[in-house]
Write an enzyme that holds these catalytic residues in place. Structure first.
Site, PDB file in Angstrom:
ATOM      1  N   GLU A  54       0.189  -4.432  -3.131  1.00 25.66           N
ATOM      2  CA  GLU A  54       0.802  -5.751  -3.085  1.00 25.66           C
ATOM      3  C   GLU A  54      -0.191  -6.759  -2.512  1.00 25.66           C
ATOM      4  O   GLU A  54      -0.912  -6.462  -1.553  1.00 25.66           O
ATOM      5  CB  GLU A  54       2.084  -5.721  -2.262  1.00 25.66           C
ATOM      6  CG  GLU A  54       3.162  -4.870  -2.927  1.00 25.66           C
ATOM      7  CD  GLU A  54       4.495  -4.908  -2.198  1.00 25.66           C
ATOM      8  OE1 GLU A  54       5.520  -4.611  -2.849  1.00 25.66           O
ATOM      9  OE2 GLU A  54       4.525  -5.233  -0.991  1.00 25.66           O
ATOM     10  N   CYS A  81       4.971  -2.017  10.883  1.00 24.39           N
ATOM     11  CA  CYS A  81       4.421  -2.234   9.537  1.00 24.39           C
ATOM     12  C   CYS A  81       4.938  -1.215   8.536  1.00 24.39           C
ATOM     13  O   CYS A  81       5.007  -0.021   8.823  1.00 24.39           O
ATOM     14  CB  CYS A  81       2.889  -2.183   9.609  1.00 24.39           C
ATOM     15  SG  CYS A  81       2.076  -2.572   8.048  1.00 24.39           S
ATOM     16  N   SER A 172      -6.330  -6.826  15.570  1.00 27.60           N
ATOM     17  CA  SER A 172      -4.923  -6.558  15.869  1.00 27.60           C
ATOM     18  C   SER A 172      -4.866  -5.766  17.163  1.00 27.60           C
ATOM     19  O   SER A 172      -5.058  -4.549  17.174  1.00 27.60           O
ATOM     20  CB  SER A 172      -4.277  -5.781  14.720  1.00 27.60           C
ATOM     21  OG  SER A 172      -4.219  -6.566  13.550  1.00 27.60           O
ATOM     22  N   HIS A 174      -2.343  -6.311  20.231  1.00 26.78           N
ATOM     23  CA  HIS A 174      -0.930  -6.048  20.477  1.00 26.78           C
ATOM     24  C   HIS A 174      -0.603  -5.356  21.794  1.00 26.78           C
ATOM     25  O   HIS A 174       0.560  -4.995  22.027  1.00 26.78           O
ATOM     26  CB  HIS A 174      -0.317  -5.229  19.332  1.00 26.78           C
ATOM     27  CG  HIS A 174      -0.606  -5.757  17.974  1.00 26.78           C
ATOM     28  ND1 HIS A 174      -0.435  -7.091  17.640  1.00 26.78           N
ATOM     29  CD2 HIS A 174      -1.092  -5.164  16.845  1.00 26.78           C
ATOM     30  CE1 HIS A 174      -0.782  -7.281  16.378  1.00 26.78           C
ATOM     31  NE2 HIS A 174      -1.185  -6.141  15.876  1.00 26.78           N
ATOM     32  N   CYS A 291       3.641 -10.665   7.211  1.00 24.90           N
ATOM     33  CA  CYS A 291       2.843  -9.635   7.874  1.00 24.90           C
ATOM     34  C   CYS A 291       3.716  -8.455   8.288  1.00 24.90           C
ATOM     35  O   CYS A 291       4.755  -8.634   8.929  1.00 24.90           O
ATOM     36  CB  CYS A 291       2.148 -10.218   9.107  1.00 24.90           C
ATOM     37  SG  CYS A 291       0.853 -11.396   8.704  1.00 24.90           S
TER      38      CYS A 291
END
Length: 304
Positions: A54, A81, A172, A174, A291
């Site tokens: 995608e 995710c 990323s 986090h 996201c």
């Protein structure tokens, strides 16, 4: 350092793709479906082997941003995710990466490698694709407009530091402790969080680039006063921006969405600690294109 892709290879690939009516034999993917929202489109591409990826296009006033995938599936396992929900299938080739941009037939002024997969786990093909995109005989796309978003595998970060590229880098992160990051990104536990931060800062210093550290705010997990203090220790007076992310709903029902007020309060706490902070606006949530929402529902692995 990865070998630069040959000029003839770049020219041949992009010449075959960039025409308004590319020859079918040059294409290795086709559009399976398109989902549209007000300012966002999600393209489902089917590859020659039947696997799907995608790609997201976000409309801007003078063009658009394309969010590109680098793998079919993902092995990282971030709890927020969907891309790795069915596991890792395979890496994309340089051609499959580039075609995601070419087949949009849109004016693109920013390319972000933030789609399905971990870009640096497909390192060689990623770098070749970037060289094709920026090559004068390819798309001649400015590398200042290319961003690689990564969870920060340390060895690959070191390699990227030595590349003669001017790409933007987003990490990323986090979390501010190893235990918290292991919970949020379980399959990155082999990399020490301090080494990830150090590798990103080293890239910033080497290339004189502002590094973006993405920080998905998860109430009760990574929004404590100690998190603010640690982020300040790492990044105060550094060439760094903290990008606060809001959770986009996925199939993980255990994650709580932060309230807007809580995000603003955390942002203000970081700013008072001397940090440069922004908040990312999600696009395409209604079509599961934001996201963390890019799915792997077409690529279920047969479990024997």
């Amino acid at each position: 350092m990865t070998e630069v892709i040959g000029e003839s290879e770049a020219k041949a690939l992009c010449t075959s793709l960039y025409k308004h009516s590319p020859k079918k034999e040059h294409l290795t993917m086709s559009i399976k479906n398109i989902y549209k929202d007000s300012d966002t489109e999600k393209y489902v591409y089917e590859l020659l082997d039947g696997k799907c990826i995608e790609t997201v296009f976000i409309k801007r006033r003078d063009g658009g941003t394309v969010c590109v995938s680098t793998q079919v599936g993902c092995s990282v396992g971030c709890i927020f995710c969907e891309s790795g929900r069915n596991g890792f299938v395979r890496n994309l080739t340089p051609s499959e990466i580039v075609q995601q941009v070419m087949l949009l037939r849109r004016k693109v002024n920013r390319i972000v490698f933030m789609g399905m997969g971990e870009p640096l786990f497909n390192y060689d093909n990623l770098i070749k694709a970037i060289h094709i995109l920026r090559d004068r005989n390819g798309l001649n796309f400015p590398t200042d407009g290319i961003t690689v978003s990564t969870v920060g595998p340390v060895n690959q970060l070191k390699k990227l530091r030595e590349e003669h590229l001017k790409i933007q880098l987003t990490i990323s992160l986090h979390a501010t402790t190893q235990a918290t990051r292991n919970h949020i990104i379980p399959n990155m536990h082999i990399y020490d969080i301090n080494d990830v931060v150090a590798g990103a800062l080293s890239y910033s210093e080497r290339h004189n680039r502002k590094i973006v550290f993405a920080y998905l705010l998860l109430p009760g997990i990574n929004d404590r006063p100690s998190d603010v203090k640690q982020l300040a220790r790492w990044f105060r007076e550094k060439n760094v921006m903290i990008n606060l992310l809001e959770y986009n709903p996925t199939s993980n029902l255990q994650i709580k969405m932060p309230k807007k007020q809580g995000m603003y309060i955390f942002k203000q706490q970081l700013e008072r600690a001397g940090l440069d902070v922004t908040m990312r606006i999600s696009h395409g949530r209604n079509i599961k294109a934001a996201c963390g929402q890019l799915a792997n529902k077409y690529n279920k692995i047969d479990k024997k």
